[in-house]
Design an enzyme around this catalytic site. Structure first.
Site, PDB file in Angstrom:
ATOM      1  N   SER A 124      -3.311 -31.103 -65.803  1.00 21.79           N
ATOM      2  CA  SER A 124      -3.811 -30.006 -64.308  1.00 21.79           C
ATOM      3  C   SER A 124      -3.370 -30.932 -62.998  1.00 21.79           C
ATOM      4  CB  SER A 124      -5.043 -29.405 -64.859  1.00 21.79           C
ATOM      5  OG  SER A 124      -5.402 -28.824 -63.588  1.00 21.79           O
ATOM      6  N   TYR A 148     -14.071 -31.498 -66.913  1.00 20.36           N
ATOM      7  CA  TYR A 148     -12.524 -30.414 -67.336  1.00 20.36           C
ATOM      8  C   TYR A 148     -11.817 -31.615 -66.381  1.00 20.36           C
ATOM      9  CZ  TYR A 148      -8.879 -27.895 -67.727  1.00 20.36           C
ATOM     10  OH  TYR A 148      -8.005 -27.649 -66.860  1.00 20.36           O
ATOM     11  N   LYS A 152      -8.661 -34.688 -68.186  1.00 19.36           N
ATOM     12  CA  LYS A 152      -7.070 -34.548 -68.113  1.00 19.36           C
ATOM     13  C   LYS A 152      -6.823 -35.646 -68.221  1.00 19.36           C
ATOM     14  CE  LYS A 152      -6.726 -30.312 -69.204  1.00 19.36           C
ATOM     15  NZ  LYS A 152      -5.781 -30.092 -70.794  1.00 19.36           N
TER      16      LYS A 152
HETATM   17  P1  NAD Z   1      -6.311 -20.711 -73.366  1.00 20.67           P
HETATM   18  O1  NAD Z   1      -7.835 -21.317 -73.350  1.00 20.67           O
HETATM   19  O2  NAD Z   1      -5.744 -19.797 -73.137  1.00 20.67           O
HETATM   20  O3  NAD Z   1      -5.634 -21.839 -74.261  1.00 20.67           O
HETATM   21  C1  NAD Z   1      -5.798 -23.152 -75.209  1.00 20.67           C
HETATM   22  C2  NAD Z   1      -6.270 -21.994 -76.618  1.00 20.67           C
HETATM   23  O4  NAD Z   1      -6.749 -23.678 -77.536  1.00 20.67           O
HETATM   24  C3  NAD Z   1      -7.331 -21.500 -76.877  1.00 20.67           C
HETATM   25  O5  NAD Z   1      -6.387 -21.118 -77.769  1.00 20.67           O
HETATM   26  C4  NAD Z   1      -8.485 -22.102 -77.814  1.00 20.67           C
HETATM   27  O6  NAD Z   1      -9.244 -20.867 -79.038  1.00 20.67           O
HETATM   28  C5  NAD Z   1      -7.501 -23.373 -78.271  1.00 20.67           C
HETATM   29  N1  NAD Z   1      -8.910 -24.441 -79.092  1.00 20.67           N
HETATM   30  C6  NAD Z   1      -9.078 -25.016 -77.700  1.00 20.67           C
HETATM   31  N2  NAD Z   1     -10.451 -25.951 -78.403  1.00 20.67           N
HETATM   32  C7  NAD Z   1      -9.477 -26.078 -79.826  1.00 20.67           C
HETATM   33  C8  NAD Z   1      -9.358 -27.163 -80.541  1.00 20.67           C
HETATM   34  N3  NAD Z   1     -10.503 -28.101 -80.968  1.00 20.67           N
HETATM   35  N4  NAD Z   1      -8.621 -26.985 -82.325  1.00 20.67           N
HETATM   36  C9  NAD Z   1      -7.753 -25.814 -81.813  1.00 20.67           C
HETATM   37  N5  NAD Z   1      -8.106 -24.755 -81.262  1.00 20.67           N
HETATM   38  C10 NAD Z   1      -8.342 -25.123 -79.586  1.00 20.67           C
HETATM   39  O7  NAD Z   1      -5.598 -21.920 -72.273  1.00 20.67           O
HETATM   40  P2  NAD Z   1      -4.370 -21.646 -71.185  1.00 20.67           P
HETATM   41  O8  NAD Z   1      -4.565 -21.985 -70.329  1.00 20.67           O
HETATM   42  O9  NAD Z   1      -3.312 -21.223 -72.422  1.00 20.67           O
HETATM   43  O10 NAD Z   1      -4.240 -24.026 -70.993  1.00 20.67           O
HETATM   44  C11 NAD Z   1      -3.958 -24.251 -72.452  1.00 20.67           C
HETATM   45  C12 NAD Z   1      -3.832 -25.474 -71.181  1.00 20.67           C
HETATM   46  O11 NAD Z   1      -2.941 -26.113 -70.353  1.00 20.67           O
HETATM   47  C13 NAD Z   1      -5.302 -26.380 -71.756  1.00 20.67           C
HETATM   48  O12 NAD Z   1      -5.146 -27.400 -72.294  1.00 20.67           O
HETATM   49  C14 NAD Z   1      -5.742 -26.246 -69.917  1.00 20.67           C
HETATM   50  O13 NAD Z   1      -6.613 -27.464 -69.770  1.00 20.67           O
HETATM   51  C15 NAD Z   1      -4.161 -26.690 -69.715  1.00 20.67           C
HETATM   52  N6  NAD Z   1      -4.027 -26.000 -68.240  1.00 20.67           N
HETATM   53  C16 NAD Z   1      -4.594 -24.503 -67.923  1.00 20.67           C
HETATM   54  C17 NAD Z   1      -4.348 -24.025 -66.593  1.00 20.67           C
HETATM   55  C18 NAD Z   1      -4.706 -23.154 -66.293  1.00 20.67           C
HETATM   56  O14 NAD Z   1      -4.781 -22.235 -65.074  1.00 20.67           O
HETATM   57  N7  NAD Z   1      -4.868 -21.822 -67.312  1.00 20.67           N
HETATM   58  C19 NAD Z   1      -4.060 -25.032 -65.747  1.00 20.67           C
HETATM   59  C20 NAD Z   1      -4.328 -26.403 -65.852  1.00 20.67           C
HETATM   60  C21 NAD Z   1      -4.115 -26.696 -67.058  1.00 20.67           C
HETATM   61  C1  UD1 Z   2      -9.228 -23.160 -61.210  1.00 19.12           C
HETATM   62  C2  UD1 Z   2     -10.045 -24.481 -61.204  1.00 19.12           C
HETATM   63  C3  UD1 Z   2      -9.061 -25.799 -61.687  1.00 19.12           C
HETATM   64  C4  UD1 Z   2      -7.874 -25.862 -62.453  1.00 19.12           C
HETATM   65  C5  UD1 Z   2      -6.970 -24.121 -61.419  1.00 19.12           C
HETATM   66  C6  UD1 Z   2      -5.854 -23.753 -62.710  1.00 19.12           C
HETATM   67  C7  UD1 Z   2     -12.030 -24.309 -60.985  1.00 19.12           C
HETATM   68  C8  UD1 Z   2     -12.605 -24.303 -59.633  1.00 19.12           C
HETATM   69  N1  UD1 Z   2     -10.812 -24.830 -60.415  1.00 19.12           N
HETATM   70  O1  UD1 Z   2      -8.379 -24.172 -59.749  1.00 19.12           O
HETATM   71  O2  UD1 Z   2      -9.527 -27.049 -62.257  1.00 19.12           O
HETATM   72  O3  UD1 Z   2      -7.058 -26.500 -62.784  1.00 19.12           O
HETATM   73  O4  UD1 Z   2      -7.929 -23.154 -61.654  1.00 19.12           O
HETATM   74  O5  UD1 Z   2      -6.755 -23.105 -63.627  1.00 19.12           O
HETATM   75  O6  UD1 Z   2     -12.448 -23.574 -60.996  1.00 19.12           O
HETATM   76  N2  UD1 Z   2     -10.619 -17.244 -55.673  1.00 19.12           N
HETATM   77  C9  UD1 Z   2     -11.762 -16.025 -54.805  1.00 19.12           C
HETATM   78  N3  UD1 Z   2     -12.280 -15.857 -55.178  1.00 19.12           N
HETATM   79  C10 UD1 Z   2     -12.155 -15.390 -56.712  1.00 19.12           C
HETATM   80  C11 UD1 Z   2     -12.002 -16.379 -57.710  1.00 19.12           C
HETATM   81  C12 UD1 Z   2     -11.196 -17.905 -56.632  1.00 19.12           C
HETATM   82  O7  UD1 Z   2     -11.467 -16.016 -53.539  1.00 19.12           O
HETATM   83  O8  UD1 Z   2     -13.293 -14.352 -58.071  1.00 19.12           O
HETATM   84  C13 UD1 Z   2     -10.328 -18.407 -54.609  1.00 19.12           C
HETATM   85  C14 UD1 Z   2     -10.458 -19.530 -54.899  1.00 19.12           C
HETATM   86  O9  UD1 Z   2     -11.125 -19.818 -54.035  1.00 19.12           O
HETATM   87  C15 UD1 Z   2      -8.999 -20.127 -54.685  1.00 19.12           C
HETATM   88  C16 UD1 Z   2      -8.146 -19.717 -54.871  1.00 19.12           C
HETATM   89  O10 UD1 Z   2      -9.216 -17.992 -54.717  1.00 19.12           O
HETATM   90  O11 UD1 Z   2      -9.040 -20.764 -52.766  1.00 19.12           O
HETATM   91  C17 UD1 Z   2      -7.887 -19.369 -56.529  1.00 19.12           C
HETATM   92  O12 UD1 Z   2      -8.844 -19.648 -57.472  1.00 19.12           O
HETATM   93  P1  UD1 Z   2      -8.777 -19.953 -58.810  1.00 19.12           P
HETATM   94  O13 UD1 Z   2      -8.107 -19.032 -59.383  1.00 19.12           O
HETATM   95  O14 UD1 Z   2     -10.003 -20.201 -59.476  1.00 19.12           O
HETATM   96  O15 UD1 Z   2      -8.019 -21.145 -59.449  1.00 19.12           O
HETATM   97  P2  UD1 Z   2      -8.292 -23.180 -59.040  1.00 19.12           P
HETATM   98  O16 UD1 Z   2      -9.701 -22.361 -57.478  1.00 19.12           O
HETATM   99  O17 UD1 Z   2      -6.643 -23.277 -58.240  1.00 19.12           O
END
Ligand code: NAD
Ligand code: UD1
Length: 332
Positions: A124, A148, A152
């Protein structure tokens, strides 16, 4: 080629499964459904008209993990599984360390036992902490401000150590920026439990009148309009980056790290205004104090991914806000 996706019914995993199936790969999903639903498997099959194999198992269970990987003998593993809520990770850090680290170690060991050397990891942009300059390149110093983010960072370090000891490994670390939007079919998308923490799912709930208004966290940041700026990437583009990473691993280049973003930052106000215009709906909002731990501005340099992964985003901000709303309308 057979690709095993851990966390495969989750938001990014499901979209990647679709892209992998469309590419002609055989796809196996493993998920404990702690943050997703089994119906996603049917949705993936409906979109692609192809079959996927699904195991509902917890990857923290070593025996089950070994059994699945020994049976399936995948060519590559994409490791999405993990817990991802920053606020929750501060409250229950041990659960985050256990779930995210133990599942990763189990998957790596199980892969080793069948000689599978190709791994793609969901990291991330959170690992960059508060960047000193922009855009963010992969060489920037990394740090974390919450459990969290530290999971990573730790996993990235574990992967580097592991690869040093095993030169045959190919590991692609993808540092995602802010994935938003949904598949154009509106059959899969982001479906957070309870009140969303992230911006886009919050906006869609306000647009649907499920929540009264968006609270914008801070309008006094040193940014173009005072609100926070992020690099939002369409989840379908992000899914396609994983297909590029599969190809990259085939080049046997050891550990590689890529930012996956668009390279463009949008403010919260720009997101709201684009959402309103494209979807022709009002999103009431008010300004409140900054959210603790938020940074003012964050966007990627995507030069390395473009050059080495041959990855280029194709979808616009309009596509992101439209597909997010279409999914919300269909599902909630
Ligand atoms: P998500 O929660 O939708 O998907 C993760 C999946 O992993 C879920 O379906 C959950 O049930 C499963 N899971 C968790 N622990 C498990 C375990 N022990 N065994 C089997 N399954 C398990 O999240 P996502 O948004 O699809 O994210 C996927 C990956 O990308 C995650 O590792 C997350 O940290 C990373 N990531 C997400 C974002 C974002 O904004 N969505 C940003 C940066 C990184
Ligand atoms: C969040 C996570 C970050 C993760 C990223 C992508 C937190 C503190 N950080 O970051 O670890 O990697 O998502 O999944 O949760 N905002 C509002 N009102 C809201 C929600 C968000 O104003 O109700 C603003 C936030 O201040 C930010 C932007 O929208 O400026 C995006 O927020 P968000 O979607 O939560 O993502 P990140 O803050 O980038």
């Amino acid at each position: 080629m057979k690709i095993l996706l851990t966390g495969g019914t989750g938001y990014i995993g499901a979209h990647t499964a679709v892209e992998a199936l469309n590419k002609g790969y055989e796809v196996v999903l493993v998920d404990n459904l702690s943050n997703s639903k089994k119906s996603v498997v049917n949705a993936i099959e409906q979109i692609t008209n192809k079959k996927v194999k699904f195991y509902q198992k917890d990857l923290c269970n070593k025996k089950d993990t070994f059994k699945i990987i020994a049976k399936e003998k995948p060519d590559q593993v994409i490791h999405f599984a993990g817990l991802k809520a920053v606020g929750e990770s501060v409250k229950i850090p041990l659960k985050y360390y256990e779930n995210n680290l133990v599942s990763t170690l189990n998957v790596l060991e199980a892969m080793q036992s069948v000689g599978c050397n190709n791994f793609i990891f969901s990291s991330s942009a959170t690992v960059y902490g508060e960047p000193k300059k922009l855009p963010i390149t992969e060489e920037f110093l990394v740090s974390a401000t919450n459990p969290y983010g530290r999971t990573k960072l730790f996993i990235e370090e574990i992967l580097r150590d592991y690869a040093k000891a095993n030169p045959n490994l190919n590991i692609c670390i993808l540092r995602y920026f802010n994935p938003v939007g949904a598949h154009p079919s509106a059959l899969i998308g982001e479906d957070p439990n309870g009140i969303p923490n992230n911006l886009m799912p919050y906006i869609t709930k306000v647009a649907m009148k499920k929540l009264p208004e968006l609270k914008i966290f801070g309008n006094d940041y040193p940014t173009k309009d005072g609100t926070g700026v992020r690099d939002y990437i369409h989840v379908v583009d992000l899914a396609r980056a994983h297909i590029c990473a599969i190809d990259k691993n085939l080049e046997n280049t050891g550990v590689t790290v890529y930012n996956v973003g668009t390279g463009v930052g949008y403010s919260v106000l720009e997101m709201v205004q684009t959402f309103e215009k494209v979807n022709n709906i009002l999103v009431p909002y008010s300004f409140v104090a900054r959210r603790a731990g938020d940074i003012p501005e964050c966007y990627a340099s995507n030069a390395k991914a473009e050059k080495e992964l041959r990855f280029k985003t194709q979808l616009s901000l309009e596509d992101m806000v439209k597909s997010a709303y279409e999914y919300e309308k269909k599902h909630n």
